[in-house]
Design a protein around this motif. Structure first.
Motif, PDB file in Angstrom:
ATOM      1  N   ASN A  79     -44.110  88.199  20.291  1.00  0.00           N
ATOM      2  CA  ASN A  79     -45.021  88.329  19.160  1.00  0.00           C
ATOM      3  C   ASN A  79     -44.424  87.797  17.859  1.00  0.00           C
ATOM      4  N   TYR A  80     -43.110  87.925  17.691  1.00  0.00           N
ATOM      5  CA  TYR A  80     -42.502  87.529  16.420  1.00  0.00           C
ATOM      6  C   TYR A  80     -42.092  86.067  16.372  1.00  0.00           C
ATOM      7  N   GLY A  81     -42.103  85.350  17.478  1.00  0.00           N
ATOM      8  CA  GLY A  81     -41.717  83.956  17.398  1.00  0.00           C
ATOM      9  C   GLY A  81     -41.445  83.330  18.750  1.00  0.00           C
ATOM     10  N   THR A  82     -41.100  82.032  18.699  1.00  0.00           N
ATOM     11  CA  THR A  82     -40.821  81.249  19.897  1.00  0.00           C
ATOM     12  C   THR A  82     -39.334  80.935  19.969  1.00  0.00           C
ATOM     13  N   SER A  83     -38.742  81.121  21.146  1.00  0.00           N
ATOM     14  CA  SER A  83     -37.314  80.862  21.341  1.00  0.00           C
ATOM     15  C   SER A  83     -37.124  79.730  22.334  1.00  0.00           C
ATOM     16  N   THR A  84     -36.237  78.791  21.999  1.00  0.00           N
ATOM     17  CA  THR A  84     -35.857  77.739  22.933  1.00  0.00           C
ATOM     18  C   THR A  84     -34.449  78.042  23.446  1.00  0.00           C
ATOM     19  N   VAL A  85     -34.244  77.794  24.727  1.00  0.00           N
ATOM     20  CA  VAL A  85     -32.974  78.094  25.378  1.00  0.00           C
ATOM     21  C   VAL A  85     -32.397  76.804  25.935  1.00  0.00           C
ATOM     22  N   SER A  86     -31.163  76.497  25.565  1.00  0.00           N
ATOM     23  CA  SER A  86     -30.485  75.304  26.081  1.00  0.00           C
ATOM     24  C   SER A  86     -29.108  75.695  26.604  1.00  0.00           C
ATOM     25  N   TYR A  87     -28.559  74.837  27.487  1.00  0.00           N
ATOM     26  CA  TYR A  87     -27.294  75.146  28.134  1.00  0.00           C
ATOM     27  C   TYR A  87     -26.321  73.980  27.981  1.00  0.00           C
ATOM     28  N   SER A  88     -25.039  74.324  27.880  1.00  0.00           N
ATOM     29  CA  SER A  88     -23.983  73.324  27.942  1.00  0.00           C
ATOM     30  C   SER A  88     -23.240  73.516  29.252  1.00  0.00           C
ATOM     31  N   HIS A  89     -22.547  72.463  29.713  1.00  0.00           N
ATOM     32  CA  HIS A  89     -21.877  72.506  31.000  1.00  0.00           C
ATOM     33  C   HIS A  89     -20.438  72.004  30.875  1.00  0.00           C
ATOM     34  N   ASN A  90     -19.562  72.523  31.738  1.00  0.00           N
ATOM     35  CA  ASN A  90     -18.181  72.052  31.742  1.00  0.00           C
ATOM     36  C   ASN A  90     -18.024  70.900  32.723  1.00  0.00           C
ATOM     37  N   ALA A  91     -16.789  70.427  32.886  1.00  0.00           N
ATOM     38  CA  ALA A  91     -16.541  69.258  33.733  1.00  0.00           C
ATOM     39  C   ALA A  91     -16.883  69.527  35.191  1.00  0.00           C
ATOM     40  N   SER A  92     -16.886  70.792  35.601  1.00  0.00           N
ATOM     41  CA  SER A  92     -17.207  71.140  36.986  1.00  0.00           C
ATOM     42  C   SER A  92     -18.704  71.304  37.209  1.00  0.00           C
ATOM     43  N   GLY A  93     -19.486  71.159  36.145  1.00  0.00           N
ATOM     44  CA  GLY A  93     -20.927  71.285  36.260  1.00  0.00           C
ATOM     45  C   GLY A  93     -21.442  72.690  36.076  1.00  0.00           C
ATOM     46  N   ARG A  94     -20.542  73.649  35.853  1.00  0.00           N
ATOM     47  CA  ARG A  94     -20.979  75.025  35.631  1.00  0.00           C
ATOM     48  C   ARG A  94     -21.504  75.190  34.205  1.00  0.00           C
ATOM     49  N   ILE A  95     -22.398  76.152  34.016  1.00  0.00           N
ATOM     50  CA  ILE A  95     -22.893  76.440  32.674  1.00  0.00           C
ATOM     51  C   ILE A  95     -21.752  77.050  31.864  1.00  0.00           C
ATOM     52  N   SER A  96     -21.403  76.419  30.766  1.00  0.00           N
ATOM     53  CA  SER A  96     -20.286  76.890  29.935  1.00  0.00           C
ATOM     54  C   SER A  96     -20.763  77.607  28.680  1.00  0.00           C
ATOM     55  N   GLY A  97     -22.064  77.508  28.386  1.00  0.00           N
ATOM     56  CA  GLY A  97     -22.588  78.175  27.201  1.00  0.00           C
ATOM     57  C   GLY A  97     -24.098  78.107  27.143  1.00  0.00           C
ATOM     58  N   MET A  98     -24.660  78.936  26.287  1.00  0.00           N
ATOM     59  CA  MET A  98     -26.108  78.995  26.119  1.00  0.00           C
ATOM     60  C   MET A  98     -26.414  79.160  24.634  1.00  0.00           C
ATOM     61  N   THR A  99     -27.436  78.446  24.164  1.00  0.00           N
ATOM     62  CA  THR A  99     -27.875  78.552  22.770  1.00  0.00           C
ATOM     63  C   THR A  99     -29.350  78.936  22.744  1.00  0.00           C
TER      64      THR A  99
END
Length: 280
Positions: free
Chosen positions: A225-245
């Motif tokens: 109700n209060y807003g829209t959120s976008t979610v993106s991911y970064s990855h390390n050299a092994s292809g694993r998710i290393s972070g989320m924004t």
């Protein structure tokens, strides 16, 4: 001197022959199972938010089955902990934060998802009981019963949590039936398969006694109700998710103004199992 050298050469030859015998002889009866992939868990999460100097750091430990056994958190506001104790499909989670303690007595299904969560405070007073109902691994609804230990009357009550799914992905969560316009959350997804470190993986690990939601793909955004959120991911050299924004636009969020940005950074702890010889 020559005699010594001769003996050394002979000993070396005998050793090589013996080693070859050990390596080659069993190959007729055994084969090496393909080397398993390393097994990695997120052992650390650092959460920061724009407009705030406070950073929260989480340290997570696991048992040999990959289940969390402890979560320790620290920030400028203080520290907290969550301890997990398993007994078959029963799980007790003790959470301490801000000087108060909550104990969740959880029953898990065969998929490791919550069926029942009985929450009590440090004085053992009952806070609430939540019953989860699934179709396969998809949670259909949950019934929240304040200060009771018996199931509610079933679907349709004001304390029912509803879940809508499409192609294995949760598209809507409605925490109170009848108030969809003000309380519901709707989700969108990218085409990548759900993985350790994605939105539901992290939010449930850091805030819930055990998971209730498993999706096919990774969340790419959600609307409340209060807003829209976008979610993106970064990855390390092994292809694993290393972070989320997570970037949320809309009304001022938490006193910091919009857009509000929250960053998650992960560290992993990996184990490589030993190869196994299998008999024919």
């Amino acid at each position: 001197m020559k005699l010594i050298l001769h003996s050394m050469k002979k000993t070396t030859s005998l050793f090589a022959l013996a080693l070859a015998t050990v390596l080659l002889a069993p190959s007729c009866k055994k084969r090496l199972i393909p080397f398993p992939l390393e097994f990695c868990n997120i052992s650390g999460v650092t959460v920061s938010q724009n407009g705030s100097t406070d950073t929260t750091v989480y340290h997570i430990t696991y048992d040999r089955e990959g289940r969390p056994t402890g979560v320790q958190s620290s920030s400028g506001a203080g520290s907290g902990s969550r301890i997990y104790t398993y007994a078959d499909t029963n799980l007790v989670v003790t959470t301490t934060s801000g000087g108060s303690t909550t104990t969740d007595s959880v029953t898990l299904n065969s998929q490791g998802l919550m069926l029942v969560d009985v929450a009590r405070n440090g004085s053992n007073a009952l806070l609430k009981t939540t019953y989860y109902y699934y179709t396969g691994t998809e949670v259909d609804f949950a019934y929240v019963c304040a200060a009771c230990e018996m199931p509610g009357l079933g679907p349709g009550g004001p304390d029912e949590e509803q879940y809508n799914w499409t192609n294995g992905d949760l598209t809507a969560f409605i925490p109170q039936a009848g108030f969809t316009s003000t309380t519901s959350t709707t989700y969108s997804y990218n085409s990548s398969a759900a993985a350790i470190g994605d939105y539901f993986s992290i939010t449930q690990l850091l805030s819930a006694p055990a998971p209730t939601v498993r999706t096919t793909n990774q969340v790419s955004g959600y609307f409340q109700n209060y807003g829209t959120s976008t979610v993106s991911y970064s990855h390390n050299a092994s292809g694993r998710i290393s972070g989320m924004t997570i970037i949320t636009t809309g009304p001022a969020m938490f006193g910091y103004g919009a857009p509000d940005t929250v960053n998650y950074a992960y560290t992993y702890e990996c184990e490589v199992p030993f190869p196994v010889l299998e008999k024919n």
